[in-house]
Design an enzyme around this catalytic site. Structure first.
Site, short mmCIF file in Angstrom:
data_model
loop_
_atom_site.label_atom_id
_atom_site.label_comp_id
_atom_site.label_asym_id
_atom_site.label_seq_id
_atom_site.Cartn_x
_atom_site.Cartn_y
_atom_site.Cartn_z
N ASP A 149 23.64 -26.43 -31.27
CA ASP A 149 24.66 -26.86 -30.34
C ASP A 149 24.31 -28.30 -29.95
O ASP A 149 23.17 -28.74 -30.16
CB ASP A 149 24.67 -25.93 -29.12
CG ASP A 149 25.65 -26.37 -28.06
OD1 ASP A 149 26.81 -26.69 -28.40
OD2 ASP A 149 25.26 -26.39 -26.87
N ASP A 192 25.61 -30.47 -26.67
CA ASP A 192 25.40 -30.74 -25.25
C ASP A 192 24.51 -29.69 -24.61
O ASP A 192 24.76 -28.49 -24.73
CB ASP A 192 26.74 -30.80 -24.51
CG ASP A 192 27.67 -31.87 -25.07
OD1 ASP A 192 27.16 -32.88 -25.60
OD2 ASP A 192 28.90 -31.70 -24.99
N SER A 227 26.90 -32.70 -19.19
CA SER A 227 27.62 -33.36 -18.10
C SER A 227 28.85 -32.53 -17.73
O SER A 227 29.66 -32.21 -18.60
CB SER A 227 28.07 -34.77 -18.51
OG SER A 227 28.93 -35.32 -17.53
N ARG A 260 36.62 -22.29 -31.66
CA ARG A 260 35.94 -22.49 -30.38
C ARG A 260 34.94 -21.36 -30.15
O ARG A 260 35.28 -20.20 -30.10
CB ARG A 260 36.95 -22.54 -29.24
CG ARG A 260 36.29 -22.80 -27.89
CD ARG A 260 37.33 -23.00 -26.78
NE ARG A 260 36.70 -23.07 -25.49
CZ ARG A 260 36.06 -24.12 -25.00
NH1 ARG A 260 36.01 -25.23 -25.72
NH2 ARG A 260 35.49 -24.10 -23.81
N ASP A 302 22.39 -23.34 -25.75
CA ASP A 302 22.00 -23.22 -24.34
C ASP A 302 22.98 -22.36 -23.55
O ASP A 302 22.79 -22.18 -22.35
CB ASP A 302 21.87 -24.59 -23.69
CG ASP A 302 23.21 -25.28 -23.49
OD1 ASP A 302 24.05 -25.24 -24.42
OD2 ASP A 302 23.43 -25.85 -22.41
#
Length: 194
Positions: free
Chosen positions: A12, A14, A21, A105, A131
């Protein structure tokens, strides 16, 4: 060279490679690697593993950035990885919003199917490092080995594992620790307890 050379590790983006963020990563300037993540990518690449990113990027559907901005972010990521001897073999992203019902998705497995088709590989049993719960569910549902890092949303996600039938997840503090464990591993499967 490692006996696992040429096999794919899915990451992954981010919260695993770069800082998360709540307002999305919209520009190359906002993209900042997490400590150790570029070293991890370099170590895996030098050992012969191929690395593929699987990332939801609903900021595209929300109009927060366009594909040119996303390409620029990924250009910065790949350049930074290269400075550490790393190579990203493919970046696969879902541009859709949460309510669009697409197959790509996460936690859907469409991105993993795209990786297999594009890189000509089999991901069953291979590590997918994320994560969030959606990363781990996608990994499990596609037959990958789910790996959780405690960066990004990982600490909160770790508390959800047992209630989501995710008892076979490997958990590490960050991507560098996960990479080092993979490089030390004798094989890709979780050892049987007993």
């Amino acid at each position: 060279m490692n006996s696992q050379a040429g096999q794919v590790v899915v990451l992954d983006r981010d919260g695993v490679i770069n800082r998360e963020s709540a307002s999305f990563i919209k520009t190359p300037e906002e993209w900042r690697p997490l400590p150790g993540s570029m070293e991890a990518i370099g170590r895996l690449s030098r050992a012969g593993y191929r690395l593929a990113l699987a990332t939801n990027q609903s900021g595209l559907a929300r109009g927060l950035f366009d594909e040119a901005a996303l390409t620029a972010i990924h250009r910065k990521l790949t350049a930074c990885a290269a400075e550490h001897g790393g190579k990203i073999d493919g970046i696969f992203f879902c541009p859709h919003g949460p309510g669009e019902g697409c197959r790509c998705r996460k936690p859907a497995t469409g991105l993993l199917e795209q990786i297999e088709s594009s890189l000509g590989c089999e991901l069953r049993g291979r590590w997918f490092v994320g994560d969030s719960l959606r990363d781990l569910i996608a990994a499990r549902d596609h037959g990958c080995q789910p790996v959780l890092v405690r960066t990004g949303n990982g600490i909160a996600t770790e508390k959800l594992l047992e209630n989501n039938n995710l008892n076979d997840v490997f958990v590490f503090d960050d991507l560098l620790e996960a990479a080092c464990a993979l490089l030390r591993a004798k094989n890709w499967r979780k050892p049987k307890s007993g």
